[in-house]
Design a protein around this motif. Structure first.
Motif, PDB file in Angstrom:
ATOM      1  N   UNK A   1      23.077  37.087  26.317  1.00  0.00           N
ATOM      2  CA  UNK A   1      24.193  36.187  26.589  1.00  0.00           C
ATOM      3  C   UNK A   1      24.611  36.272  28.049  1.00  0.00           C
ATOM      4  N   UNK A   2      25.901  36.217  28.291  1.00  0.00           N
ATOM      5  CA  UNK A   2      26.426  36.249  29.655  1.00  0.00           C
ATOM      6  C   UNK A   2      26.763  37.665  30.117  1.00  0.00           C
ATOM      7  N   UNK A   3      26.350  38.663  29.372  1.00  0.00           N
ATOM      8  CA  UNK A   3      26.691  40.049  29.674  1.00  0.00           C
ATOM      9  C   UNK A   3      25.756  40.615  30.747  1.00  0.00           C
ATOM     10  N   UNK A   4      26.184  40.582  32.004  1.00  0.00           N
ATOM     11  CA  UNK A   4      25.348  41.028  33.123  1.00  0.00           C
ATOM     12  C   UNK A   4      25.044  42.520  33.050  1.00  0.00           C
ATOM     13  N   UNK A   5      25.987  43.324  32.605  1.00  0.00           N
ATOM     14  CA  UNK A   5      25.759  44.769  32.501  1.00  0.00           C
ATOM     15  C   UNK A   5      24.678  45.077  31.462  1.00  0.00           C
ATOM     16  N   UNK A   6      24.718  44.384  30.337  1.00  0.00           N
ATOM     17  CA  UNK A   6      23.702  44.579  29.304  1.00  0.00           C
ATOM     18  C   UNK A   6      22.345  44.086  29.804  1.00  0.00           C
ATOM     19  N   UNK A   7      22.331  42.970  30.525  1.00  0.00           N
ATOM     20  CA  UNK A   7      21.088  42.467  31.120  1.00  0.00           C
ATOM     21  C   UNK A   7      20.478  43.512  32.046  1.00  0.00           C
ATOM     22  N   UNK A   8      21.297  44.111  32.902  1.00  0.00           N
ATOM     23  CA  UNK A   8      20.798  45.137  33.818  1.00  0.00           C
ATOM     24  C   UNK A   8      20.293  46.361  33.065  1.00  0.00           C
ATOM     25  N   UNK A   9      20.968  46.739  32.006  1.00  0.00           N
ATOM     26  CA  UNK A   9      20.537  47.879  31.201  1.00  0.00           C
ATOM     27  C   UNK A   9      19.168  47.604  30.557  1.00  0.00           C
ATOM     28  N   UNK A  10      19.003  46.406  30.011  1.00  0.00           N
ATOM     29  CA  UNK A  10      17.704  46.026  29.433  1.00  0.00           C
ATOM     30  C   UNK A  10      16.634  46.030  30.518  1.00  0.00           C
ATOM     31  N   UNK A  11      16.937  45.466  31.686  1.00  0.00           N
ATOM     32  CA  UNK A  11      15.962  45.419  32.777  1.00  0.00           C
ATOM     33  C   UNK A  11      15.584  46.810  33.271  1.00  0.00           C
ATOM     34  N   UNK A  12      16.558  47.718  33.349  1.00  0.00           N
ATOM     35  CA  UNK A  12      16.265  49.093  33.760  1.00  0.00           C
ATOM     36  C   UNK A  12      15.330  49.752  32.746  1.00  0.00           C
ATOM     37  N   UNK A  13      15.617  49.569  31.473  1.00  0.00           N
ATOM     38  CA  UNK A  13      14.796  50.156  30.423  1.00  0.00           C
ATOM     39  C   UNK A  13      13.375  49.609  30.487  1.00  0.00           C
ATOM     40  N   UNK A  14      13.232  48.292  30.629  1.00  0.00           N
ATOM     41  CA  UNK A  14      11.901  47.697  30.726  1.00  0.00           C
ATOM     42  C   UNK A  14      11.175  48.162  31.973  1.00  0.00           C
ATOM     43  N   UNK A  15      11.893  48.245  33.087  1.00  0.00           N
ATOM     44  CA  UNK A  15      11.267  48.701  34.332  1.00  0.00           C
ATOM     45  C   UNK A  15      10.773  50.139  34.204  1.00  0.00           C
TER      46      UNK A  15
END
Length: 110
Positions: free
Chosen positions: A37-51
């Motif tokens: 959704x619009x949750x930028x913090x959650x997006x960054x957390x997912x991206x960090x995990x994937x990275x």
């Protein structure tokens, strides 16, 4: 996290005679997505995990998730001539390093 091919593969695995499936899994336009959704913090957390999963050779989360959730569904997904229909690429896609602050006590992945 899923694609249309993986969703359809799951339906085909559960309802073998009801659905047909074509070779969508290797299509370069068939992108994976994680809805936050619009949750930028959650997006960054997912991206960090994937990275970290992509960059760290000791981190096998991506491969384990693929083997547990996607690979078993390829068995009932066959073409008319009996060849398996790929539901997704088994390799984790290249993930850009997110622009986030690293704390000194965290294990920093290059």
């Amino acid at each position: 996290m899923t694609t249309d091919a993986a969703i359809l593969g799951g339906y085909k695995a559960r309802y073998k005679d009801k659905y047909d499936h074509w070779d969508l899994g290797l299509d370069k336009t068939e992108a994976w997505g994680v809805s936050v959704g619009a949750n930028a913090a959650l997006r960054d957390l997912v991206n960090i995990t994937l990275y970290r999963s992509w960059k760290d050779p000791k981190d096998a989360r991506w491969e384990q998730a693929y083997e547990k959730n996607i690979l078993p569904e390829t068995v009932p997904n066959k073409t008319a001539d009996g060849k398996p229909v790929p539901l997704a690429r088994p390799q984790q896609p290249v993930t850009a390093r997110p622009r986030v602050r690293e704390l000194p006590w965290e294990e920093v992945v290059p």
